[in-house]
Design an enzyme around this catalytic site. Structure first.
Site, PDB file in Angstrom:
ATOM      1  N   SER A  21       0.406   6.677   2.555  1.00  0.00           N
ATOM      2  CA  SER A  21       0.990   7.706   3.412  1.00  0.00           C
ATOM      3  C   SER A  21       2.293   8.249   2.838  1.00  0.00           C
ATOM      4  O   SER A  21       3.031   7.556   2.136  1.00  0.00           O
ATOM      5  CB  SER A  21       1.257   7.144   4.814  1.00  0.00           C
ATOM      6  OG  SER A  21       0.068   6.763   5.460  1.00  0.00           O
ATOM      7  N   GLU A  77     -10.425  -1.638   4.844  1.00  0.00           N
ATOM      8  CA  GLU A  77      -9.335  -1.705   5.822  1.00  0.00           C
ATOM      9  C   GLU A  77      -9.866  -1.577   7.247  1.00  0.00           C
ATOM     10  O   GLU A  77      -9.409  -2.275   8.157  1.00  0.00           O
ATOM     11  CB  GLU A  77      -8.313  -0.601   5.534  1.00  0.00           C
ATOM     12  CG  GLU A  77      -7.073  -0.665   6.407  1.00  0.00           C
ATOM     13  CD  GLU A  77      -6.020   0.351   5.994  1.00  0.00           C
ATOM     14  OE1 GLU A  77      -4.873   0.213   6.440  1.00  0.00           O
ATOM     15  OE2 GLU A  77      -6.342   1.283   5.230  1.00  0.00           O
ATOM     16  N   GLN A 133       0.837  -1.204   0.000  1.00  0.00           N
ATOM     17  CA  GLN A 133       0.000   0.000   0.000  1.00  0.00           C
ATOM     18  C   GLN A 133       0.866   1.245   0.000  1.00  0.00           C
ATOM     19  O   GLN A 133       1.654   1.463   0.917  1.00  0.00           O
ATOM     20  CB  GLN A 133      -0.919   0.014   1.231  1.00  0.00           C
ATOM     21  CG  GLN A 133      -1.902   1.174   1.237  1.00  0.00           C
ATOM     22  CD  GLN A 133      -2.810   1.151   2.446  1.00  0.00           C
ATOM     23  OE1 GLN A 133      -2.418   1.591   3.515  1.00  0.00           O
ATOM     24  NE2 GLN A 133      -4.026   0.641   2.281  1.00  0.00           N
ATOM     25  N   SER A 135       3.584  -1.050   3.485  1.00  0.00           N
ATOM     26  CA  SER A 135       3.591  -2.399   4.040  1.00  0.00           C
ATOM     27  C   SER A 135       4.090  -3.419   3.025  1.00  0.00           C
ATOM     28  O   SER A 135       3.563  -3.525   1.919  1.00  0.00           O
ATOM     29  CB  SER A 135       2.174  -2.789   4.496  1.00  0.00           C
ATOM     30  OG  SER A 135       1.665  -1.836   5.388  1.00  0.00           O
TER      31      SER A 135
END
Length: 385
Positions: free
Chosen positions: A131, A246, A128, A163
């Site tokens: 951020s 999520e 992912q 991740s």
């Protein structure tokens, strides 16, 4: 309301238990926590077994390659695999729990055919890329740029807390495609191949010593426009779909694990004498009630998601995420009380779980953000100025 299991559901549980009892002893030894290539191979090997046995994608719709299981069967699967100590989704949790369901809900037929079967078969891993160093809780302030060049986007920027980036094949990536638009309206959701020229991954070591996160640098990385999920500049809405999965359904297996841990914690307290402390007993009893309520909320969220269009969870996921994050932290704070001096031993599994629990009020949206969502979207309170 009929809360009993149907015969079909009872048969599903029995067959699953029988299969788990047969296949789990055949699994190879789990690799070292620091051996990420080994962990990738182990986790994908388990996913392949699930796929071949017909248990992969129980929570995915049939037209996305899922098995079309009922919400109750999905929950039974989670209960039984956790009870049996089966492997977690591991390195491919982004693909199975975030990116895959998002593509199933928002992708084109060609995108679903390209990306979803390899996830279910255990062939490909996703990470992912949301951020950024200056865009965490305020995710919409992201600055990674994607400039259109013919049939490609040319991407420059960086991501953090990515991740499993070092073992991933694909990345669900948020980029800014219109810097002149209001910040929530100029974002697009892309699927980026991790072997594309210009992608650099630098692992980040956590407090627990793990490197499941990485910082990712993007230097004029080219991604085909065809690999955009949703319309250009509509990525914030698509992102809300991802975050709904999520927060709403991705943690359901962990609730089962926490309930099991709580039982082990009570047994340990009885064995080492700390059960005699009435304050500790009350705390354990309250946690038992909290996790029981969270499991009921989980059942409701899963049922609502699988009845909705595209299987997308509702905003009730924020209620769950907020309550679960704090309950998990208190669970492992209580574990430290029960363990005493052993709570400083990093070889003790509960100690590593406690260190991990510290991140839960930050990861997948901070508790402050979840409170805002609950206040504004559920309670109808006005936005703060």
């Amino acid at each position: 309301m009929d809360l009993t299991y149907t015969q079909e559901e009872q048969d599903f549980r029995a067959h699953l238990r029988e299969w788990l009892a047969k296949v789990l002893p055949e699994l190879p030894a789990r690799p070292s926590p620091d051996d990420w290539p080994g962990r990738r191979a182990y986790d994908l090997g388990w996913q392949r077994r699930l796929y071949e046995a017909g248990y992969a994608g129980l929570h995915w719709p049939v037209d996305a390659g899922g098995r079309g299981a009922t919400p109750t069967q999905h929950l039974i699967f989670l209960e039984e695999t956790e009870r049996a100590g089966a492997p977690y989704v591991g390195a491919n949790f982004v693909g199975l729990l975030h990116a895959g369901p998002t593509i199933a809900a928002e992708g084109t037929a060609a995108q679903r055919a390209r990306w979803l079967p390899p996830v279910l078969r255990g062939d490909e891993v996703w990470c992912q890329g949301f951020s950024e160093p200056d865009a965490g809780s305020d995710l919409a302030s992201l600055r990674t740029r994607a400039v259109r060049d013919g049939d490609d986007y040319v991407i420059t920027g960086s991501k953090i807390w990515t991740s499993h980036a070092e073992v991933a094949d694909w990345c669900e990536l948020l980029v800014r495609t219109d810097p002149a638009a209001p910040k929530h309206r100029g974002i697009s959701w892309l699927a980026m191949p991790m072997d594309a020229p210009g992608v650099t991954v630098r692992p980040l070591r956590t407090l627990a010593g793990s490197t499941e996160f990485a910082q990712m640098f993007l230097d004029e990385v080219r991604v085909p426009v065809a690999d955009r999920v949703g319309a250009e500049n509509d990525g914030w809405r698509v992102t809300m779909v991802t975050l709904s999965f999520e927060r709403g359904t991705a943690f359901v297996g962990e609730v089962v694990a926490c309930r099991r841990t709580l039982g082990e914690l009570a047994r340990t307290a009885k064995a080492n004498g700390r059960w005699d402390d009435p304050v500790l007993r009350r705390r354990l009893g309250r946690l038992y009630g909290e996790f029981g309520a969270l499991w009921r909320l989980t059942q409701w969220n899963v049922s609502e998601a699988e009845r909705s269009a595209g299987g997308v969870p509702g905003i009730g996921g924020s209620v769950f995420k907020l309550a679960y994050s704090h309950a998990r932290q208190e669970l492992y704070d209580t574990a430290a009380e029960v363990l005493g001096a052993e709570s400083l031993d990093l070889e003790e599994g509960w100690v590593l779980d406690r260190l991990s629990s510290l991140s839960y009020t930050i990861a997948a949206g901070t508790s402050q953000i979840q409170r805002n969502i609950v206040a504004e979207r559920i309670l109808g309170l006005p936005k703060g100025r």
